[in-house]
Design an enzyme around this catalytic site. Structure first.
Site, mmCIF file in Angstrom:
data_model
loop_
_atom_site.group_PDB
_atom_site.id
_atom_site.type_symbol
_atom_site.label_atom_id
_atom_site.label_comp_id
_atom_site.label_asym_id
_atom_site.label_seq_id
_atom_site.Cartn_x
_atom_site.Cartn_y
_atom_site.Cartn_z
ATOM 1 N N ASP A 30 0.860 -1.189 0.000
ATOM 2 C CA ASP A 30 0.000 0.000 0.000
ATOM 3 C C ASP A 30 0.898 1.241 0.000
ATOM 4 O OD1 ASP A 30 -3.191 0.571 1.018
ATOM 5 O OD2 ASP A 30 -1.758 2.221 1.142
ATOM 6 N N ILE A 31 0.491 2.232 -0.779
ATOM 7 C CA ILE A 31 1.311 3.438 -0.931
ATOM 8 C C ILE A 31 1.294 4.303 0.332
ATOM 9 C CG2 ILE A 31 -0.404 5.055 -1.869
ATOM 10 C CD1 ILE A 31 1.606 5.639 -4.140
ATOM 11 N N ASN A 87 -12.961 -3.044 2.561
ATOM 12 C CA ASN A 87 -13.942 -1.969 2.559
ATOM 13 C C ASN A 87 -14.912 -2.172 1.398
ATOM 14 O OD1 ASN A 87 -12.908 -0.510 4.799
ATOM 15 N ND2 ASN A 87 -11.247 0.256 3.500
ATOM 16 N N VAL A 96 -10.928 2.921 -3.702
ATOM 17 C CA VAL A 96 -10.579 2.349 -5.004
ATOM 18 C C VAL A 96 -11.597 1.255 -5.333
ATOM 19 C CG1 VAL A 96 -8.837 1.148 -6.368
ATOM 20 C CG2 VAL A 96 -8.124 2.846 -4.663
ATOM 21 N N HIS A 100 -10.273 -5.335 -2.996
ATOM 22 C CA HIS A 100 -8.936 -5.586 -2.454
ATOM 23 C C HIS A 100 -9.010 -5.954 -0.989
ATOM 24 C CE1 HIS A 100 -9.853 -1.252 -2.351
ATOM 25 N NE2 HIS A 100 -9.202 -1.200 -1.211
ATOM 26 N N HIS A 102 -6.949 -5.605 2.369
ATOM 27 C CA HIS A 102 -5.812 -5.003 3.076
ATOM 28 C C HIS A 102 -5.274 -6.080 4.026
ATOM 29 C CE1 HIS A 102 -6.822 -0.638 2.293
ATOM 30 N NE2 HIS A 102 -8.014 -1.158 2.114
HETATM 31 P P1 5GP Z 1 -9.693 1.535 0.234
HETATM 32 O O1 5GP Z 1 -9.904 2.780 1.048
HETATM 33 O O2 5GP Z 1 -10.295 1.641 -1.140
HETATM 34 O O3 5GP Z 1 -10.098 0.289 0.972
HETATM 35 O O4 5GP Z 1 -8.123 1.392 0.090
HETATM 36 C C1 5GP Z 1 -7.408 1.847 -1.014
HETATM 37 C C2 5GP Z 1 -5.947 1.749 -0.644
HETATM 38 O O5 5GP Z 1 -5.195 1.934 -1.825
HETATM 39 C C3 5GP Z 1 -5.498 2.823 0.359
HETATM 40 O O6 5GP Z 1 -4.965 2.201 1.516
HETATM 41 C C4 5GP Z 1 -4.443 3.618 -0.420
HETATM 42 O O7 5GP Z 1 -3.354 4.016 0.396
HETATM 43 C C5 5GP Z 1 -4.025 2.654 -1.497
HETATM 44 N N1 5GP Z 1 -3.583 3.296 -2.725
HETATM 45 C C6 5GP Z 1 -4.171 4.352 -3.354
HETATM 46 N N2 5GP Z 1 -3.521 4.655 -4.477
HETATM 47 C C7 5GP Z 1 -2.474 3.768 -4.560
HETATM 48 C C8 5GP Z 1 -1.432 3.593 -5.524
HETATM 49 O O8 5GP Z 1 -1.321 4.289 -6.520
HETATM 50 N N3 5GP Z 1 -0.544 2.592 -5.278
HETATM 51 C C9 5GP Z 1 -0.635 1.787 -4.176
HETATM 52 N N4 5GP Z 1 0.299 0.843 -4.030
HETATM 53 N N5 5GP Z 1 -1.613 1.928 -3.256
HETATM 54 C C10 5GP Z 1 -2.526 2.913 -3.449
#
Ligand code: 5GP
Ligand code: ZN
Length: 114
Positions: A30-31, A87, A96, A100, A102
């Protein structure tokens, strides 16, 4: 999906630090890590969220789930323990729209899911 961020990561159009890959799934850091170890595990096929799963996804979801402990082992958190978060939708904060997991570890978590 052409403009989906994680589909673009699968296609290597956006760089990521990959930790696991096979024909069906991809795991990458995760970034913005929320724990010492924070990786995302995704199906390579575009599925927007848990709400979009159908019976046809049974095999891929079973496989995705079976890869979780393998990825945790590779990251050195299998025995210490880890948290898996998915999520789904607005109230969860899903940012996103590509399903996915986490996988978070390397520290102790409380029972506050706030
Ligand atoms: P969500 O909130 O959708 O469950 O989690 C999306 C995750 O994607 C977040 O933890 C965010 O930090 C990660 N993320 C967003 N953009 C990028 C990216 O460009 N690269 C990577 N590796 N992770 C990302
Ligand atoms: Zn996608």
């Amino acid at each position: 999906m052409e403009n989906c961020l994680f589909c673009r990561i699968v296609r290597r159009e956006i760089p990521s630090r990959i930790v696991y890959e096979d024909d069906l799934v991809l795991g990458f850091y995760d970034i913005e890590p929320k724990a010492p170890v924070h990786i995302l595990l995704i199906p390579k096929a575009h599925i927007a969220s848990l709400n979009d799963l159908t019976q046809e996804h049974s095999d891929i979801m079973a496989h995705l789930t079976l890869v979780i402990p393998k990825a945790a082992e590779k990251m050195g958190i299998k025995d210490s323990g880890y948290r898996v978060v998915v999520n789904c939708g607005r109230d969860s904060g899903q940012a996103v729209a590509h399903l996915h997991y986490h996988i978070l570890g390397g520290r102790a978590f409380g029972n506050d899911f706030g």
